[in-house]
Scaffold this active site. Structure first.
Site, short mmCIF file in Angstrom:
data_model
loop_
_atom_site.label_atom_id
_atom_site.label_comp_id
_atom_site.label_asym_id
_atom_site.label_seq_id
_atom_site.Cartn_x
_atom_site.Cartn_y
_atom_site.Cartn_z
N CYS A 157 3.52 -8.05 -3.93
CA CYS A 157 4.56 -8.65 -4.76
C CYS A 157 4.69 -7.92 -6.08
O CYS A 157 4.02 -6.93 -6.33
CB CYS A 157 4.23 -10.13 -5.03
SG CYS A 157 2.72 -10.35 -5.97
N ASP A 197 -4.15 -16.85 -0.18
CA ASP A 197 -5.30 -16.24 -0.83
C ASP A 197 -5.20 -16.38 -2.35
O ASP A 197 -6.21 -16.42 -3.05
CB ASP A 197 -5.47 -14.77 -0.42
CG ASP A 197 -4.21 -13.94 -0.62
OD1 ASP A 197 -3.12 -14.51 -0.78
OD2 ASP A 197 -4.32 -12.70 -0.60
N SER A 229 -2.93 3.72 4.95
CA SER A 229 -2.95 5.16 4.71
C SER A 229 -4.37 5.63 4.46
O SER A 229 -5.26 4.83 4.15
CB SER A 229 -2.05 5.53 3.52
OG SER A 229 -2.76 5.44 2.30
N GLY A 230 -4.57 6.94 4.55
CA GLY A 230 -5.90 7.53 4.36
C GLY A 230 -6.24 7.84 2.93
O GLY A 230 -7.21 8.57 2.67
#
Length: 646
Positions: free
Chosen positions: A2, A98, A364-365
């Site tokens: 967000c 959460d 992603s790495g």
């Protein structure tokens, strides 16, 4: 997940309409929902990208009596366990979000609540009883958070443009931020490119009240709890890393929305895709960039990985002309003249493709090279130290000459390295030791310096590394410079530009902790970098991927952005007339840098000139983007962003 924003004024009432404008300019970060909460002296704003508790997880949220209010960007991966602990202590939570565990954790632990969180986050807490604002970020800076403090007022937001949209800030360049961009290639927290706007440092918690700001670090990377404990080696190191990494990938696969992998074809992103598919039984679709007709293209490798895993791989076609179209948009999202961010502009089309696939999350790495010593210079520095130990220092020039040829570096890099080596004492005095990236920093500095007309301050100092092995101390600089200010902004800004949250398993809390306990010989082993990762995933990836040399993502700088398809764009910003119009650089010197970049392709001088020319080009584009008029236009409140407070 967000965009967050807020205004706190300890002396005067806050106009909540300003939060609507801040929300509006951040709507790309969260198009699914919005929320406003306001009291007399405080207002919070929220633009939601719905991922956890999609039906009910609205923000801002609070505790039972709303004396504590929270707005939060990111995800807390251990929120279910925390929820159970809080409920056992008598707390009543109203949703499955959460975010809702945060105000209750704050009730229990005060500003130490952050140390209980396993996640990627930027958080603002308003403590009404004590009339104070708490701002904090995750350990390594996956999620951004900026603030502006003037007099009795604090304005904060996920992006600086949110602060600009508040109407409480007058847009002006920060000279320290500009100096950092022209040395490091990017800003260094707490400074930004904009006067008095501060970048909250990763692993930091700041408490702000009527008496001012107090901050403390709650985490330092590679700082071991027990420095005398033996480091992990051999099979124990591989198994410990593999277990943590598999768990990190698994926890980042969301329950309620679709996820995928940004697949480059390199080891890191391929490892994530393979672990998800083969160990977590969660095959995820992948998306890749196809750099049409370019030597930098890696689609043959990404196709190989997708085929071996049996997953769908979609490709975004990229040309130089398209990359130039995307450059101004990427600068709008980066908010600073970050030249490599400009080079990474094609990532915008990759995240657009992911969104078109219906993906809300992409992994992603990022962070693997910084955490696992994945860059060539770590291997070369290890060889260099061995030569010194054997009193064979005279062979150093030959080593660098052969090494630069082996890695395909431009001709002349070895001479530059030799020159830098004569200044090691100076750099050690400044940084505490010689940072690995000093070769690139010094090259950019030397190339751009002739064009700088105004005396700028010295580059920002960097935090001293913790006591640890030499390799870990060198890697610590990555977490002060390139990782939070180079690598992660590309993922966050160019992902959220299309409302895609990019998640980074290599920077998981438990993965970082175990890497601090691994012997450096398991990171760079017999000339093989990232050895522990390669051994950990050898059973789930094709051998070609595990064994291939690292190839960093790159697009042709001179051939795309400074000539050919980019000639008109470069002329608009680097010609003598254009440079005079902006007034920050010397027109003749700038044009010379531009010409050196175009004419010196394949040489180290040409490469350094490319970076310098891109730095000036991106600076001018940013100045074009961030005028009061353009910010006001982007912050125009649309009907879907206005409504009753949440």
């Amino acid at each position: 997940m967000c965009g967050i924003s807020g205004i706190v004024d300890f002396a005067e009432a806050v106009e909540s309409q300003r939060i609507h404008a801040m929300n509006a300019i951040l709507r790309h970060r969260g198009p699914d929902d919005f929320g406003i909460w306001a009291d007399r002296h405080v207002a919070f704003g929220f633009q939601r990208l719905a991922i956890v508790d999609v039906a009910h997880g609205r923000q801002p949220t609070g505790n039972e009596d709303d004396t504590i209010r929270v707005v939060f960007n990111g995800e807390i991966y251990n929120h279910r366990r925390l929820r159970r602990l809080l409920e056992d202590k008598g707390h009543r939570l109203r949703s499955g979000s959460d975010a809702e565990v945060i105000p209750h954790l704050y009730e229990e632990y005060g500003d130490r609540f952050v140390e209980h969180l396993d996640g990627d986050f930027a958080i603002a807490v308003w403590d009404n009883r004590n009339q104070r604002l708490i701002l904090t970020r995750d350990r390594v800076g996956v999620k951004p958070l900026f603030y502006y403090h003037s007099g009795s007022r604090v304005v904060f937001a996920s992006e600086i443009k949110g602060i600009m949209a508040s109407g409480h800030y007058d847009i002006e360049i920060d000279r320290q931020g500009m100096a950092d961009c022209l040395f490091y290639g990017h800003t260094i927290a707490p400074h930004t490119f904009w006067r008095d706007v501060r970048d909250l440092q990763p692993g930091t918690i700041a408490t702000i009240d009527a008496n001012g700001i107090r901050s403390r670090r709650y985490f330092t990377v590679f700082e071991r709890p027990d420095p005398d404990k033996p480091l992990l080696k051999g099979r124990a190191a591989i198994e410990a890393f593999s277990e943590r990494f598999t768990a990190a990938v698994a926890k980042r696969v969301p329950d309620e929305v679709r996820a995928g992998v940004a697949l480059s074809g390199g080891l890191d992103s391929s490892a994530i895709a393979a672990v998800a598919a083969k160990r977590c039984a969660s095959p995820l679709p992948t998306a890749s960039l196809h750099l049409t007709g370019e030597i930098h293209d890696e689609t043959d490798m990404s196709r190989l990985v997708a085929e071996s895993l049996g997953v769908r791989n979609d490709e975004a076609e990229m040309t130089g002309a398209r990359a130039c179209e995307l450059l101004p948009k990427s600068m709008w999202h980066f908010e600073s003249p970050f030249w490599y961010g400009g080079v990474a502009s094609p990532f915008l089309d990759l995240t657009r493709l992911a969104r078109d696939q219906g993906l809300t999350v992409a992994m992603s790495g990022d962070g693997s090279d910084e955490l696992l010593a994945g860059y060539d210079f770590y291997r070369l520095m290890k060889i260099s130290s061995k030569l010194d130990a054997l009193k064979l220092g005279a062979l150093q020039p030959m080593l660098w000459q052969q090494a630069t040829k082996w890695v395909g570096a431009p001709s002349g890099l070895d001479r530059h390295i030799s020159c830098v080596a004569t200044r090691f004492g100076e750099y050690t005095d400044r940084f505490g030791q010689v940072p690995p990236w000093i070769y690139l920093w010094s090259a950019l500095d030397e190339a751009v310096r002739p064009a700088v007309t105004d005396q700028l301050p010295a580059p920002s100092p960097l935090a001293a590394p913790p006591r640890h092995t030499t390799l870990h101390r060198q890697m610590h600089f990555e977490f002060s410079t390139r990782l939070p200010h180079w690598v992660l902004p590309i993922s966050d800004r160019l992902g959220m530009a299309h409302s895609v949250e990019v998640r980074v398993p290599f920077l998981d809390r438990d993965v970082i902790d175990i890497c601090a306990e691994i012997d450096p010989g398991m990171l760079v082993h017999l000339g093989t970098e990232k050895y522990v990762l390669k051994r950990a995933v050898a059973d789930v990836l094709p051998k070609q991927i595990v064994r291939r040399r690292k190839k960093p993502f790159m697009t042709p700088v001179g051939g795309w952005y400074l000539s050919g398809p980019g000639a008109e764009l470069a002329g608009d910003h680097l010609s003598q007339d254009a440079v005079r119009r902006y007034g920050l650089f010397d027109p003749v010197a700038t044009e010379k840098i531009w010409r050196t970049a175009v004419d010196g392709a394949g040489t180290w001088e040409g490469a350094a000139a490319e970076w310098a020319a891109m730095s000036v080009l991106c600076t001018h584009i940013v100045l074009d983007q961030f005028t009061p008029e353009r910010v006001r236009a982007a912050a125009t409140v649309e009907p879907h962003t206005v409504g009753a407070p949440a």
